[in-house]
Design an enzyme around this catalytic site. Sequence first.
Site, PDB file in Angstrom:
ATOM      1  N   ALA A 104      23.714  -2.923  26.966  1.00 42.16           N
ATOM      2  CA  ALA A 104      22.828  -2.077  27.772  1.00 42.16           C
ATOM      3  C   ALA A 104      21.623  -1.604  26.970  1.00 42.16           C
ATOM      4  O   ALA A 104      20.534  -1.430  27.522  1.00 42.16           O
ATOM      5  CB  ALA A 104      23.608  -0.879  28.320  1.00 42.16           C
ATOM      6  N   SER A 124      31.106   3.860  27.015  1.00 44.49           N
ATOM      7  CA  SER A 124      31.905   4.901  26.350  1.00 44.49           C
ATOM      8  C   SER A 124      31.109   5.548  25.219  1.00 44.49           C
ATOM      9  O   SER A 124      31.559   5.630  24.069  1.00 44.49           O
ATOM     10  CB  SER A 124      33.215   4.302  25.823  1.00 44.49           C
ATOM     11  N   ALA A 125      29.916   6.040  25.574  1.00 43.30           N
ATOM     12  CA  ALA A 125      29.013   6.621  24.578  1.00 43.30           C
ATOM     13  C   ALA A 125      29.541   7.934  24.011  1.00 43.30           C
ATOM     14  O   ALA A 125      29.029   8.417  22.995  1.00 43.30           O
ATOM     15  CB  ALA A 125      27.637   6.835  25.205  1.00 43.30           C
ATOM     16  N   TYR A 179      30.961   2.378  21.686  1.00 48.67           N
ATOM     17  CA  TYR A 179      29.607   1.899  21.996  1.00 48.67           C
ATOM     18  C   TYR A 179      29.186   0.835  20.982  1.00 48.67           C
ATOM     19  O   TYR A 179      29.100   1.105  19.790  1.00 48.67           O
ATOM     20  CB  TYR A 179      28.627   3.073  21.969  1.00 48.67           C
ATOM     21  N   LEU A 180      28.928  -0.369  21.483  1.00 47.47           N
ATOM     22  CA  LEU A 180      28.525  -1.488  20.619  1.00 47.47           C
ATOM     23  C   LEU A 180      27.060  -1.339  20.218  1.00 47.47           C
ATOM     24  O   LEU A 180      26.180  -1.313  21.082  1.00 47.47           O
ATOM     25  CB  LEU A 180      28.725  -2.811  21.359  1.00 47.47           C
ATOM     26  N   GLU A 228      27.871  -5.295  30.479  1.00 46.66           N
ATOM     27  CA  GLU A 228      29.092  -5.083  29.691  1.00 46.66           C
ATOM     28  C   GLU A 228      29.088  -6.026  28.498  1.00 46.66           C
ATOM     29  O   GLU A 228      28.885  -7.230  28.652  1.00 46.66           O
ATOM     30  CB  GLU A 228      30.330  -5.312  30.562  1.00 46.66           C
ATOM     31  N   GLY A 241      38.877   4.732  27.883  1.00 48.84           N
ATOM     32  CA  GLY A 241      37.919   5.689  27.329  1.00 48.84           C
ATOM     33  C   GLY A 241      37.839   5.710  25.821  1.00 48.84           C
ATOM     34  O   GLY A 241      37.993   6.766  25.205  1.00 48.84           O
ATOM     35  N   CYS A 277      41.992  10.184  46.658  1.00 55.25           N
ATOM     36  CA  CYS A 277      41.518  10.682  47.950  1.00 55.25           C
ATOM     37  C   CYS A 277      40.916  12.074  47.745  1.00 55.25           C
ATOM     38  O   CYS A 277      41.643  13.014  47.473  1.00 55.25           O
ATOM     39  CB  CYS A 277      42.721  10.735  48.887  1.00 55.25           C
TER      40      CYS A 277
END
Length: 557
Positions: free
Chosen positions: A243, A265-266, A273-274, A196, A52, A410
């Site tokens: 993206a 991971s904005a 974020y690239l 990605e 993250g 679960c």
Amino acid sequence: MTNPRHNIRDVRAATGTELSAKSWMTEAPLRMLMNNLDPDVAERPHELVVYGGIGRAARTWEDFDRIVATLKTLTEEETLIVQSGKPVGVFKTHKDAPRVLIANSNLVPHWATWDHFNELDKKGLAMYGQMTAGSWIYIGTQGIVQGTYETFVEAGRQHYNGNLKGKWILTGGLGGMGGAQPLAAVMAGACCLAVECDETRVDFRLRTRYVDAKAHTLDEALALIDQWTKAGEAKSVGLIGNAADIFPELVKRGIRPDIVTDQTSAHDPINGYLPSGWTVAEWRAKQESDPKAVERAARASMKVHVAAMVDFWNMGVPTLDYGNNIRQVAKEEGLENAFAFPGFVPAYIRPLFCRGIGPFRWAALSGDPEDIYKTDAKVKELLPDNKHLHNWLDMARERIAFQGLPARICWVGLGDRHKLGLAFNEMVRSGELKAPVVIGRDHLDSGSVASPNRETEAMKDGSDAVSDWPLLNALLNCASGATWVSLHHGGGVGMGFSQHSGMVICADGTDDAARRLERVLWNDPATGVMRHADAGYDIALDCAKEKGLRLPGILGN
């Protein structure tokens, strides 16, 4: 100057029954801290980054070593205090108190911004804990797979008559959280195209069987999607790209996915974020040399990215925000209709939260996968009518590779969690399990988070931003006897947008553990039912009555 957060060493949790600490109650947090930094678990373990963006397990390597040393000597009547990844104190408490109390990246609201946090971070005064990074209960990408699977299944029910065969999902991000999406999509019966920017992440997901194929061009990826959907196969492809470029290009071509989401991971514009048009190397370099330039470029790219998602929504494609706060950034950058499409919780997950159902998880401290398989069987035995859950467990065993200590996620709720915890404890007592298990959850749960752009978006009574609930959840878990309890700020959606709490409890086979397990694993999900009942949700009100919860200000009892 040596970077106190960088050290070329591999950390792995001990396995088996030999203790390094004085008891299992302190051995458990020790092993789970180390497990968070296992090279097979963490994203950048040499920098203490678990997942993250910059979600860390400890503030510096010196702090990590001090935490380890302290846990090894901590008694069953002492509690370690950890402040943003730094072990600041040990105090005499009692046997049923938590052995560790953790607070990460909490800031007074007026100062709860990335700018202020980054200033503290540079001075070595703070650490971003994300949700399960700084609370030592990250189990790898499996931790989010079932929640993502449940979301996709519910989307299929709502939009495609419960059948995702021949459908495909477009998404972005294959990091610690986003990496769950392609596998969850396949488990739900759909194909997935995941964009990605970092090829090493795609390769990691290939190696751990979370993604089926890799593509270097959009045309190559689309050809695979076309082939698979026509054949009715459920498979996934990781496309190396940005993206912010790929989503608008698909809109331009008039290509309609069946579901659109995003889990880049904005939440962290500098580290997560690239920016469009940048190489990964340039991005990494400028994070250090010119972070403000990175932030400006990333935020501009997010606006373009979200605009494309709004375009898909306007085409009639089910589109959802998966909790990274990207809509908020786009709106701040001038995209007025950034919130045109909903978040995943109000759209698909809230009815589960109303019954206290959420991401229950456990890890085998023995290190033996057989212990997990035995607990899988126990879950089926104790919950015989939950065929949906049985199906999940079967798919998880077949498709999910363990990362670090064997573990299982679960989704179960109030009335079932304590039942499973007590059964696992009995399995440890009888020797059926080779060593104790730890039981915890994500902070993304029904009663443990306030996050107006994610878990508490569009609450029925408008209480989205009320953060008393995660504070009360943490306090109650301390009073109930959890082994360690954490209270964080900014996880998932970034600084200023969330507060959340976590708990972990060790089942060591003793009577003391059984008493604590029964309290903690009832009270913890009950706070979620309470929170949603207070907001006026009929499902939660009915659940509270059915389970006999005493809620005087809500039920009048």
